[in-house]
Write an enzyme that holds these catalytic residues in place. Structure first.
Site, PDB file in Angstrom:
ATOM      1  N   GLY A 207      -6.871  -1.227   1.798  1.00  0.00           N
ATOM      2  CA  GLY A 207      -7.510  -0.632   0.775  1.00  0.00           C
ATOM      3  C   GLY A 207      -8.695  -0.457   0.681  1.00  0.00           C
ATOM      4  N   LEU A 233       0.298   2.417   0.837  1.00  0.00           N
ATOM      5  CA  LEU A 233      -1.291   2.367   1.293  1.00  0.00           C
ATOM      6  C   LEU A 233      -1.347   1.687   2.657  1.00  0.00           C
ATOM      7  CD1 LEU A 233      -4.159   3.101   0.832  1.00  0.00           C
ATOM      8  CD2 LEU A 233      -4.360   0.969  -0.690  1.00  0.00           C
ATOM      9  N   ASP A 234      -2.069   2.240   3.534  1.00  0.00           N
ATOM     10  CA  ASP A 234      -2.698   1.565   4.654  1.00  0.00           C
ATOM     11  C   ASP A 234      -1.429   0.868   5.483  1.00  0.00           C
ATOM     12  OD1 ASP A 234      -4.985   2.804   4.445  1.00  0.00           O
ATOM     13  OD2 ASP A 234      -5.747   0.905   3.332  1.00  0.00           O
ATOM     14  N   ALA A 235      -0.294   1.077   5.286  1.00  0.00           N
ATOM     15  CA  ALA A 235       1.002   0.417   6.160  1.00  0.00           C
ATOM     16  C   ALA A 235       1.779   1.362   6.886  1.00  0.00           C
ATOM     17  CB  ALA A 235       1.995  -0.009   4.799  1.00  0.00           C
TER      18      ALA A 235
END
Lengths: 290, 290, 290, 290
Positions: A207, A233-235
């Site tokens: 994040g 998100l960001d995964a």
């Protein structure tokens, strides 16, 4: 023998034993010489990943015949994905760069491209943050005839339809600190790979403002991560990670500065590896990086 | 299918195209599944290096048949060296450890061996520096029934004939800070690989007291190097290198301490990679480390 | 001048300007020579951290006078914590080691201690996992007369009262892969520092099996972290972190093996730095590591 | 209190005990608050190095008074070198950049300067290799009004007299891959520090084409080094070193590419540290980097 380099990558179903044999036989039969072969089969999985680099004679093995040969082998083994690139003959990968107000990654990609270190064509730069006419980025893009689009995205309207139109025809997208989540719908519509640079050592510090998160957490190593974009998100699958040492002497500002240096290297290497057909996701959350 | 792991490594003459195909075909024909393949062909060289890991059914493909199969393929391609190992069935590599007065590397190898982290049998420890009866090393060796030989080498008599006798039957030698140059005659008579750990970042700081050399040179990074032993001092093909940061705050003593930590890791990794058939010299001065 | 080394560390209230001057003046007045001074004042905080190393003449400045001098300066500045150590004259720090079934960190600390690389006295080893009589650890402890206590902790009874009794008189505790959370009550009763090694790169991968967590997350760098123990699991101030590169070729087992190597180094360095008065927590969640 | 940051660095004769006390007392007397202090005294040497960062009120302690105060303390202790900088009030360091045909380091310094990351003024760029009018460097320099001088040096005429004229008034020089040895006479005439980036891990691989030297030596780690220039080629005190892993898969070209990335980081960090008064040579061949 005239020599031209080729890279072939195949991903397929593994219980059909013999795929490596077939691929290598095909290369050998055309008198081509292998330089590198990498094969990886995750344990207990019914899939394999292979990458070969070989030198061939384009007279003896014409390009279109080669493509056809590999496609046929792929079919034989129910290959899910099969890519062959001949860097000297094929058009370069076409990419679009998405950015926000931070310039360091964008500028670094542009310069590497200019210096011939990134084998891509840049079709356009899209930013959700405007730039004054005489800034370095705008001047650079003008000089090189690369279109620049300012699309001020916000939660209400992410301008994804316009982005989709602008990136049509690209081979993959690079988020050079775009700072905006792309929707699942966008990912599906675009349908090709998207590489993001995250300024933190994922899966820590997802994040916003990961440098501040890391600073507050009192870590002794900060990092940067390039990964494929997925709806979460960001995964997405991690491609590359780099770290640098920090201490109590480092301020939040020097965390940010050290991070920026890592981000540039990390993004550069990910794009380069991707173009050399070294990177591919596996098992949903991981990557093979040959 | 009952599954047993095997590693096959072949080095051969390259202009015979198709070696990878032949190897892979042979593996596939016996219903074995490849996990990893690595092939490397140095540019403009007439030689190739390959390593495969595959899982096979020892009922369907008996061990001796497998060895024979690979030997025949090797002959087909004038393979210079061809090794096949089935870690679960083959005897472990037998090594001898040569040491001097410094214990850290020797002890580290012994403990890793004891903990099952190094897949070797230790046939003996030879030291050119004596140890008191109740020291850790001596106690350890006694408990595990590993012979210890004290051979006080000096320039006049390096005791190489006795060493040769003691290491007969070993697969390779490990110099765990032996601090004594082995003669070209010894190397030739022994005829097998010898791995040395050098407490400096080669090719800098060859010879004696590299920590002091590095300290005097004011370097900001110190390192350790494992390499194959050749007649020329500290100039054999490099297998592994590791570094650590130092600063003006480090004393010569802390250089030594940091170095020792690097040496242990560096030696451990080299031995392990060697046993997994990952390491082999090429072009006289380099190594492939798959 | 006869020279003996001393380390003085003071933490105090910062708005009393001049603390560095007073400390340095005191050292200078006794004819002692400073080798290192480190002072750190976090921005906008009313606190400072200082560490000095100096060489003094114990005849001219007797040990007890020195202690008294520093205590008086500390009082002057409302110093919260003030420590002076003269490594050659003071007793070594006394520690207890807490372990579980994994031996690698425990053994590494024991060997470093044995080789004189860790300036501590080990008062006992407490384990919540039993060991057979003839194992390396048990033999080692016997030979060196270090008591070994087996206290099988479980959620119902963590045996903390017994542990408290056993560690009375120690200066700090080292959790060498103890794998059991110590209660807030225990921490308060013990009242001194506790150093833990976590086999993951905090704040990622807290809790159990971080290697498996990291493996599943597909990271390209794994790490280890030493930190002070606080009531919150794996969330205490970080002292040291180290990383190593992993790839798709690494199995869960090799993640574990690489991690173990990091853990040993990371714990060793944290203990050593702590004993040299280099480490102290600040702002609740961070550490200064001079 | 209005707060302005200052950095004071003093190098002096050590047997005059009490220098740290005097400096700290002086800072405290003017109501300034110390943020960092670093003092280092090499063992058995009659010299000390100190650096302090403190926040002061320029009304209460005017700039010229401060300079005078520190100069007087310096005199008291026969300080050889004493520097005080107030980044917000003092003019930036003025530098000249010397380059050759390789642009990567030059461009990186220029961009860092443009982005406000390097606190210097660039007085000119001098190159011994010409550039076409419309190249990135030439355009950049024009846009920013930085003079560019092409001085084709060769062994017969190194153009050092002209260079000396052009760099008059600079505070230090940066050789951004200048590839030309400066004479002892030049160094003496210039009389100030010169920072060079060497694309190898000194003291290995001095002189020309270190990447090729490293490639031939079969190293597993390549590096870059920034150092002060002395009359002896590539042998001046080392400021910073960085490394990256290479393998048998790396070509000479990828050695060069990886090296360039290291060079940029290494040079950037050295310049930044130098401007923050962190770097100073000691004992002729070493540096303190606070």
């Amino acid at each position: 023998m005239e020599s031209t380099s080729s890279i072939a990558r195949t991903v397929g179903v593994q219980d059909e034993v013999g795929i490596v044999a077939k691929l290598s036989e095909c290369i050998a039969q055309h008198g081509a010489n292998i330089h590198y072969v990498d094969v990886f089969v995750p344990e207990k999985k019914q899939v394999f990943y292979s990458r070969s680099e070989f030198v061939f004679d384009p007279v003896r093995w014409p390009h279109d015949v080669m493509l056809n040969d590999f496609m046929n082998i792929g079919k034989l083994f129910n290959a899910k994905r099969s890519v062959v690139r001949v860097p000297d003959l094929d058009p370069k990968y076409k990419i679009a760069l998405l950015a926000s107000n931070q310039d360091h990654c964008l500028v670094d990609v542009l310069h590497d491209w200019q210096d011939g270190r990134l084998p891509v064509d840049i079709s356009c730069v899209i930013s959700n943050h405007d730039r004054a006419p005489n800034t370095h980025v705008i001047n650079f893009l003008k000089r090189h005839g690369i279109p620049y689009y300012y699309l001020p995205a916000d939660e209400g309207n992410k301008r994804e339809r316009e982005i989709l139109d602008l990136v049509k025809g690209t081979d993959f997208l690079v988020l050079a600190r775009y700072m905006q989540v792309l929707s699942a719908g966008f990912l599906e519509s675009y349908g090709k790979d998207i590489i993001n640079i995250h300024h933190g050592l994922l899966p820590s510090f997802k994040g916003s403002n990961p440098a501040k998160q890391a600073y507050s957490a009192g870590v002794k190593l900060i990092g940067a991560t390039t990964h494929f974009v997925t709806p979460e998100l960001d995964a997405g699958p991690i491609i590359e990670q780099m770290v640098e040492r920090v201490s109590h002497k480092d301020s939040l500002q020097s965390f940010v500065q050290k991070s920026q240096s890592l981000e540039k290297q990390c993004l550069r290497r990910a794009i380069q590896s991707y173009c050399e057909l070294r990177v591919l996701p596996y098992e949903g959350k991981k990557t093979v990086v040959f």
